[in-house]
Design a protein around this motif. Structure first.
Motif, PDB file in Angstrom:
ATOM      1  N   PHE A 127     -31.664 -28.203 -51.676  1.00 12.40           N
ATOM      2  CA  PHE A 127     -32.677 -28.896 -51.170  1.00 12.40           C
ATOM      3  C   PHE A 127     -33.358 -28.071 -50.220  1.00 12.40           C
ATOM      4  O   PHE A 127     -34.581 -27.949 -49.892  1.00 12.40           O
ATOM      5  CB  PHE A 127     -32.619 -30.448 -50.747  1.00 12.40           C
ATOM      6  N   HIS A 136     -37.319 -33.558 -60.956  1.00 13.64           N
ATOM      7  CA  HIS A 136     -37.787 -32.868 -59.805  1.00 13.64           C
ATOM      8  C   HIS A 136     -36.658 -32.730 -58.604  1.00 13.64           C
ATOM      9  O   HIS A 136     -36.608 -31.582 -58.272  1.00 13.64           O
ATOM     10  CB  HIS A 136     -38.941 -33.451 -59.223  1.00 13.64           C
ATOM     11  N   PRO A 165     -38.775 -22.934 -52.451  1.00 11.51           N
ATOM     12  CA  PRO A 165     -39.320 -23.308 -53.790  1.00 11.51           C
ATOM     13  C   PRO A 165     -39.311 -22.328 -54.538  1.00 11.51           C
ATOM     14  O   PRO A 165     -40.041 -21.152 -53.929  1.00 11.51           O
ATOM     15  CB  PRO A 165     -40.399 -24.000 -53.424  1.00 11.51           C
ATOM     16  N   TRP A 225     -38.487 -33.709 -51.283  1.00 10.92           N
ATOM     17  CA  TRP A 225     -39.132 -35.183 -51.325  1.00 10.92           C
ATOM     18  C   TRP A 225     -39.035 -36.171 -52.497  1.00 10.92           C
ATOM     19  O   TRP A 225     -38.716 -37.286 -52.068  1.00 10.92           O
ATOM     20  CB  TRP A 225     -40.796 -34.978 -51.223  1.00 10.92           C
ATOM     21  N   ASP A 226     -38.314 -35.629 -53.559  1.00  9.62           N
ATOM     22  CA  ASP A 226     -37.982 -36.284 -54.714  1.00  9.62           C
ATOM     23  C   ASP A 226     -36.572 -37.033 -54.296  1.00  9.62           C
ATOM     24  O   ASP A 226     -36.182 -38.216 -54.782  1.00  9.62           O
ATOM     25  CB  ASP A 226     -37.886 -35.582 -55.839  1.00  9.62           C
ATOM     26  N   ARG A 254     -36.453 -30.351 -55.250  1.00 10.66           N
ATOM     27  CA  ARG A 254     -37.351 -30.844 -54.384  1.00 10.66           C
ATOM     28  C   ARG A 254     -37.026 -31.814 -53.608  1.00 10.66           C
ATOM     29  O   ARG A 254     -36.650 -32.864 -54.024  1.00 10.66           O
ATOM     30  CB  ARG A 254     -38.777 -31.236 -55.164  1.00 10.66           C
TER      31      ARG A 254
END
Length: 156
Positions: free
Chosen positions: A146, A82, A150, A89-90, A87
Motif C-alpha cells: 500500500f 482496488h 500508484p 484508502w480501500d 490503494r
C-alpha cells in the motif's frame, strides 16, 4: 522456508491474496446466508413476508432485498479489487466494513432470540470472514503493497 513475501502474482504479497480470498469467501457466505434465511431456515423470510403482506408483495420485497444485496456486494467487491491493486484508502474502507460486521454480529447475539445452533454459526460466518480479511492487510509484507506509488496509466 518462505519469508511471507512469496507472491502469487507479480507485485502482490501473499497476504493481499489471502485478504482477497477471505473477502470473496465473505461475499459468498453473505449470499448463502441470505438464500438460507429466505428459503430454508424456518420460519423463512418468504413465509413471514407472505403471511404479513401476501404472496405478491412478499415476492416484490424479496426481489428488492436481493437487488440491494447485489448492489452492496458489488460495491464491496469493487473496493476489494482496488485494495488488491494497492490503494490504501480501500484498505481503510474494508477495515471499517470488517469492524462494523463484527460490531453488528456482537450486537445481534442478544437480539435474535434462540436460533438453531447450526444457523447461528452459518449466520455469523460472513461477518467473521469480513473481519478476518482485515488482518492480513496490516501484516508487514502487505503494508509495503500500500505504500508504493500508484501506477500511472498512460493517457491516449
Amino acid at each position: 522456508m518462505t519469508t511471507g513475501t512469496t507472491s502469487t502474482s507479480p507485485g502482490r504479497p501473499r497476504q493481499i491474496e489471502t485478504a482477497w480470498a477471505l473477502t470473496l469467501a465473505a461475499v459468498g457466505a453473505e449470499v448463502l446466508v441470505w438464500a438460507l434465511g429466505v428459503f430454508v431456515v424456518p420460519p423463512t423470510g418468504l413465509d413471514e413476508l407472505t403471511e404479513h403482506s401476501g404472496q405478491g408483495a412478499a415476492i416484490r420485497q424479496l426481489a428488492l432485498s436481493a437487488a440491494v444485496l447485489a448492489l452492496l456486494l458489488g460495491a464491496w467487491l469493487t473496493v476489494a479489487v482496488h485494495m488488491r491493486a494497492g490503494r490504501g484508502w480501500d484498505r481503510a474502507v474494508l477495515t471499517s466494513v470488517g469492524a462494523l460486521c463484527l460490531l453488528f454480529r456482537v450486537n445481534d447475539f442478544g437480539m435474535d432470540g434462540v436460533e438453531p445452533g447450526w444457523w447461528a454459526v452459518v449466520n455469523s460466518l460472513p461477518d467473521l470472514l469480513a473481519a478476518a480479511a482485515v488482518v492480513p492487510m496490516y501484516l508487514p509484507e502487505a503494508r509495503a503493497h500500500f505504500s508504493r506509488p500508484p501506477r500511472v496509466r498512460p493517457t491516449a
